[in-house]
Motif scaffolding. Sequence first.
Motif, PDB file in Angstrom:
ATOM      1  N   ARG A 166       0.841  -1.206   0.000  1.00 37.89           N
ATOM      2  CA  ARG A 166       0.000   0.000   0.000  1.00 37.89           C
ATOM      3  C   ARG A 166       0.875   1.256   0.000  1.00 37.89           C
ATOM      4  NH1 ARG A 166      -2.456  -3.031  -1.749  1.00 37.89           N
ATOM      5  NH2 ARG A 166      -4.193  -4.266  -0.994  1.00 37.89           N
ATOM      6  N   MET A 167       2.010   1.159   0.720  1.00 44.47           N
ATOM      7  CA  MET A 167       2.946   2.289   0.748  1.00 44.47           C
ATOM      8  C   MET A 167       3.459   2.582  -0.648  1.00 44.47           C
ATOM      9  SD  MET A 167       5.695   2.293   3.756  1.00 44.47           S
ATOM     10  CE  MET A 167       5.123   1.863   5.366  1.00 44.47           C
ATOM     11  N   ALA A 171       2.611   5.855  -3.233  1.00 43.43           N
ATOM     12  CA  ALA A 171       3.614   6.662  -3.936  1.00 43.43           C
ATOM     13  C   ALA A 171       3.280   6.765  -5.422  1.00 43.43           C
ATOM     14  CB  ALA A 171       5.007   6.068  -3.730  1.00 43.43           C
ATOM     15  N   ARG A 180      10.982   5.302  -9.439  1.00 45.91           N
ATOM     16  CA  ARG A 180      11.055   6.293  -8.368  1.00 45.91           C
ATOM     17  C   ARG A 180      10.518   5.715  -7.068  1.00 45.91           C
ATOM     18  NH1 ARG A 180      12.141  11.996  -7.576  1.00 45.91           N
ATOM     19  NH2 ARG A 180      12.300  11.875  -5.324  1.00 45.91           N
ATOM     20  N   SER A 184      12.676   5.740  -3.774  1.00 44.65           N
ATOM     21  CA  SER A 184      12.291   6.635  -2.677  1.00 44.65           C
ATOM     22  C   SER A 184      11.502   5.952  -1.571  1.00 44.65           C
ATOM     23  CB  SER A 184      11.450   7.796  -3.211  1.00 44.65           C
ATOM     24  OG  SER A 184      12.209   8.590  -4.082  1.00 44.65           O
ATOM     25  N   ILE A 185      10.882   4.825  -1.867  1.00 50.50           N
ATOM     26  CA  ILE A 185      10.036   4.183  -0.853  1.00 50.50           C
ATOM     27  C   ILE A 185      10.564   2.790  -0.491  1.00 50.50           C
ATOM     28  CG2 ILE A 185       7.700   3.451  -0.241  1.00 50.50           C
ATOM     29  CD1 ILE A 185       7.972   6.480  -0.773  1.00 50.50           C
ATOM     30  N   PRO A 188      14.477   2.676   0.911  1.00 50.77           N
ATOM     31  CA  PRO A 188      14.630   3.189   2.278  1.00 50.77           C
ATOM     32  C   PRO A 188      13.897   2.347   3.319  1.00 50.77           C
ATOM     33  CG  PRO A 188      13.991   4.949   0.783  1.00 50.77           C
ATOM     34  CD  PRO A 188      13.910   3.685   0.001  1.00 50.77           C
ATOM     35  N   GLN A 189      12.752   1.774   2.927  1.00 51.14           N
ATOM     36  CA  GLN A 189      12.012   0.952   3.884  1.00 51.14           C
ATOM     37  C   GLN A 189      12.768  -0.343   4.190  1.00 51.14           C
ATOM     38  OE1 GLN A 189       8.958   1.084   5.557  1.00 51.14           O
ATOM     39  NE2 GLN A 189       8.851   3.254   5.116  1.00 51.14           N
TER      40      GLN A 189
ATOM     41  N   PHE B  81      -5.845   5.068   1.690  1.00 49.19           N
ATOM     42  CA  PHE B  81      -5.944   3.633   1.926  1.00 49.19           C
ATOM     43  C   PHE B  81      -6.411   3.343   3.347  1.00 49.19           C
ATOM     44  CE2 PHE B  81      -2.910   4.298  -1.415  1.00 49.19           C
ATOM     45  CZ  PHE B  81      -3.154   3.276  -2.315  1.00 49.19           C
ATOM     46  N   SER B  83      -5.116   1.329   5.442  1.00 52.37           N
ATOM     47  CA  SER B  83      -4.002   1.216   6.394  1.00 52.37           C
ATOM     48  C   SER B  83      -3.180   2.509   6.437  1.00 52.37           C
ATOM     49  CB  SER B  83      -3.112   0.061   5.959  1.00 52.37           C
ATOM     50  OG  SER B  83      -2.694   0.281   4.622  1.00 52.37           O
ATOM     51  N   ALA B  85      -1.083   3.873   4.984  1.00 55.54           N
ATOM     52  CA  ALA B  85       0.036   3.743   4.049  1.00 55.54           C
ATOM     53  C   ALA B  85       0.924   4.982   4.016  1.00 55.54           C
ATOM     54  CB  ALA B  85      -0.469   3.421   2.632  1.00 55.54           C
ATOM     55  N   LEU B  86       1.132   5.594   5.166  1.00 55.20           N
ATOM     56  CA  LEU B  86       2.086   6.713   5.222  1.00 55.20           C
ATOM     57  C   LEU B  86       3.497   6.147   5.119  1.00 55.20           C
ATOM     58  CD1 LEU B  86       0.566   8.870   8.090  1.00 55.20           C
ATOM     59  CD2 LEU B  86       0.437   9.268   5.634  1.00 55.20           C
ATOM     60  N   TRP B  87       4.407   6.948   4.580  1.00 53.84           N
ATOM     61  CA  TRP B  87       5.790   6.489   4.448  1.00 53.84           C
ATOM     62  C   TRP B  87       6.506   6.756   5.770  1.00 53.84           C
ATOM     63  CZ3 TRP B  87       4.457  10.039   0.166  1.00 53.84           C
ATOM     64  CH2 TRP B  87       3.782   9.344  -0.830  1.00 53.84           C
ATOM     65  N   THR B  88       6.809   5.671   6.471  1.00 56.81           N
ATOM     66  CA  THR B  88       7.274   5.810   7.849  1.00 56.81           C
ATOM     67  C   THR B  88       8.695   6.351   7.942  1.00 56.81           C
ATOM     68  OG1 THR B  88       7.878   3.472   7.733  1.00 56.81           O
ATOM     69  CG2 THR B  88       5.792   3.991   8.769  1.00 56.81           C
ATOM     70  N   HIS B  89       9.436   6.351   6.821  1.00 51.50           N
ATOM     71  CA  HIS B  89      10.800   6.884   6.897  1.00 51.50           C
ATOM     72  C   HIS B  89      10.834   8.381   6.602  1.00 51.50           C
ATOM     73  CE1 HIS B  89      10.046   5.760   2.750  1.00 51.50           C
ATOM     74  NE2 HIS B  89      11.020   6.545   2.358  1.00 51.50           N
ATOM     75  N   MET B  90       9.670   8.995   6.421  1.00 55.31           N
ATOM     76  CA  MET B  90       9.616  10.445   6.196  1.00 55.31           C
ATOM     77  C   MET B  90       8.759  11.077   7.300  1.00 55.31           C
ATOM     78  SD  MET B  90       8.684  10.646   2.180  1.00 55.31           S
ATOM     79  CE  MET B  90       9.476   9.663   0.927  1.00 55.31           C
ATOM     80  N   PHE B  98       6.131  15.054  -0.990  1.00 51.67           N
ATOM     81  CA  PHE B  98       6.684  14.124  -1.976  1.00 51.67           C
ATOM     82  C   PHE B  98       6.047  14.295  -3.364  1.00 51.67           C
ATOM     83  CE2 PHE B  98       6.953   9.705  -3.785  1.00 51.67           C
ATOM     84  CZ  PHE B  98       8.327   9.692  -3.941  1.00 51.67           C
ATOM     85  N   ARG B 146      -2.394  14.248   2.439  1.00 49.07           N
ATOM     86  CA  ARG B 146      -1.424  13.887   1.400  1.00 49.07           C
ATOM     87  C   ARG B 146      -2.104  13.776   0.033  1.00 49.07           C
ATOM     88  NH1 ARG B 146       1.800   8.334   2.128  1.00 49.07           N
ATOM     89  NH2 ARG B 146      -0.257   7.468   1.729  1.00 49.07           N
TER      90      ARG B 146
END
Lengths: 273, 345
Positions: A166-167, A171, A180, A184-185, A188-189, B81, B83, B85-90, B98, B146
Amino acid sequence: MTMPRRSAPIDPTGVAFAVALTLVIVFPLVVVGTWAFSNVWRYPAVIPQEFGLRYWNTTLARRDVWTSITTSLSLATTVTLLSSAICLPAAYAFARMDFPGRNVLFFSFLAGQAFPKFGLLVAIAGIFLNLGLIGTFWGVVLIQLVGTLLFMIWIPVAAFQAVSRRMEEAARDVGASPLRVFWSITLPQAGPTIAAAVLLSFVNTFYEIEGAWLIGAPAIRTLPVLMISFINNQPVIQYGAVLSVILWIPSFVALIFARRVIGSGSFARGFGA
Amino acid sequence: MAVLDIRDVTKSFGALNAVERFNLTVRDGELVCLLGPSGSGKSTLLRMIGGFETPTSGSIAIDGEDVTRTPPERRPTGMVFQSHALWTHMNVFRNLAFGLKLRRLPREEIRRRVEAALDQVGLAGYGERMTHQLSGGQQQRVALARSLVLEPKILLLDEPFASLDQHLRERLREEVRELQQRLGITTLFVTHGQDEALALADRIVVMRDGRTEQIGPPDDVYRKPETPFVAGFIGSMNMIEGMVSSGAFRHPSIEVPMPVGDGPALLAVRPEALEIVPVSGGNIAQVHRVTDFGAHGIVDVDLADGLRLKAMVPDARAWHAGQSVAPIPRAFALYRDGRAVHRST
C-alpha cells in the motif's frame, strides 16, 4: 524503541550461563591479544616476561602482509559491490514478481550450501584451471561471490517482502514512476535490513579461506590465508597473534557500524524473526 | 468540474468475476458510497478507478477522458488507503511534499501548500513529527491531506476509518463530509458500514458479488430497498416467508392484505414498522426477550413456527418475556423472485 525497565529478580542459572559463556568467548581473545603484545612469554609464567611491540614492527615491516591486507580489502569490496549489484535486483524480483520456476530458483541458492563446500570447490577449481582463472584476482572474486549469494538473496527478499504494498501504491498514486517508488520508498524501507546483509557479505568474504586459498594460490594471498601459512610455518606464536588482532579490525568496525546505524532489531528482522 | 464515468466494467481474476458489468456516473462534487459486504467487489472497483487494477473489459473516463489503461501516477485521482500507508521513513511534511516535489514545484510553493493542507485537516504545526508519533486518527488525517494537497479531480477513500474506534470514526466521517463539500471534490467512498454510507453519501451503490444491487440516495436505499439483499443489508430487517393467496399475504402468524398475484413471496418489515399488541392466550406469537435501550426498546418475538422477529417499542418496560402478542406490520415491502413487487404507502 526502548522498553520500560523492570527490576527482574536475579536468576542464578542465567547468571551462571552468562559467566560461563563470557569466559569461553572472552578468554581465548584475551590470550591471543596478550600474545600479540608480548615480546617474551615463556612457560610457566602466567604473565608475559616482557610486553612490547617488537612483533608488530617485524610483522608490519613485511611486504607480503601489506600486500595481503590490500588484496583482502579490495577482494571483499569488489565481491560485496558485485554481489549487491546482482543480488538486490534479483531479490526484488523474487519478492515482488511471479515468474515460471520462481520457487525452484529461489531454493537453488540453498543447494550451494547443502553440499560439502570443499568438494564443490575442487570441482570448480578444475573448471577454472581450463579457463585460466586459477591464481587470478577475478577467479577468487567469482568463487567468493558464490558464497555470498545465499544471504544476499534470502535476507533482502525478506526485507522487500516486508515493505507494505500500500505504501508503494500510495507513492504511485501521488505521481511516482515505478523506478522512483523503488528508489524513494521501497529501498529506504528495506534499507536497514539490506545494510545488514551487505555487512555480513563483506565480513564473510573478508574471512573466507577455502575458496581464496584453492583458487587464489599462489599469486593471490588474502590476510586469513597468509595467517594460516604463518601459523603453519613459523614456530613463533606472536606472528599469528598479531595477524589475528589485525583481522579483528573489520569485524569490530562492522559491529560498531551495525549497532550505530542499523539498530539491533533489523538484524533479527533480516533473518525473518 | 470532474465527472467520473464507469461503463460496463468487468474485472475477472481467473474464473471469478470480482466486478461484473458495472455502470456508474458520478456527478461533479458528488459523494458516492460503494457499500457491500467483503468480497462484493467494491474495493476492486475503487482500485480500478485509481489505476491499481486494469479492467478486463469496459472503460473508465474522468471528465470525458479515457483513463482505463492509464497508470496511477498519471491519473488525476487521489487515494486514501485503509491502512493509511504513510511512508514511515519520512516526517509528516515530507509525506505531503513528496508528490509536489515530483511535480517540480518551487520550494516556497511546496511549503505553502503543505502547510495549507495540514491546516485543512486540523494538523497545523505537525510537519516535523514522524508518522509513528501520531495517533491513529491523526495518521488517517495526514493520509487524507497527502491526497488533498495535490488537488485531485477525484478523491478515492478505501474504508479509511475501518481501523479506528467508533467514536473517532464518527468524528472523522463528519470532518471528511465537511471538507468534501467545502472543496466540492468528487468523491468515491468504499465502506462495509451501512451507517457510514447513510451518514455520508449523496448516493449509495449497494454491491453484492461484483454486481450492483441498487443505486440511489440514502433515503431510497433505506426506505425503498429494491431487493431482499439490500433490505437485509441496510439496517435491521424482519424477513418473513409466506404465500400470497386471494389478495392477502399469509403466514401462520401474520396476515396482510396484498394486491398482488398468488404465489410464494417474502415480506420485509423494519423493527420500527412492526407493531405488537398484547393478546390474551392463543399461540400466535410470544415475547422471547426484551432489551431496554433507554430511548426505545427492542422486543424479540417468537412466532408459532419458530421464526424470530424484532419489534421496536417506545417503552421497553411495557413488555415482558413469555407474554402473548400479535405482530402487525404497519409498513412493509413484498419481494418475489428477488425484486420488490409491492410496497406499503
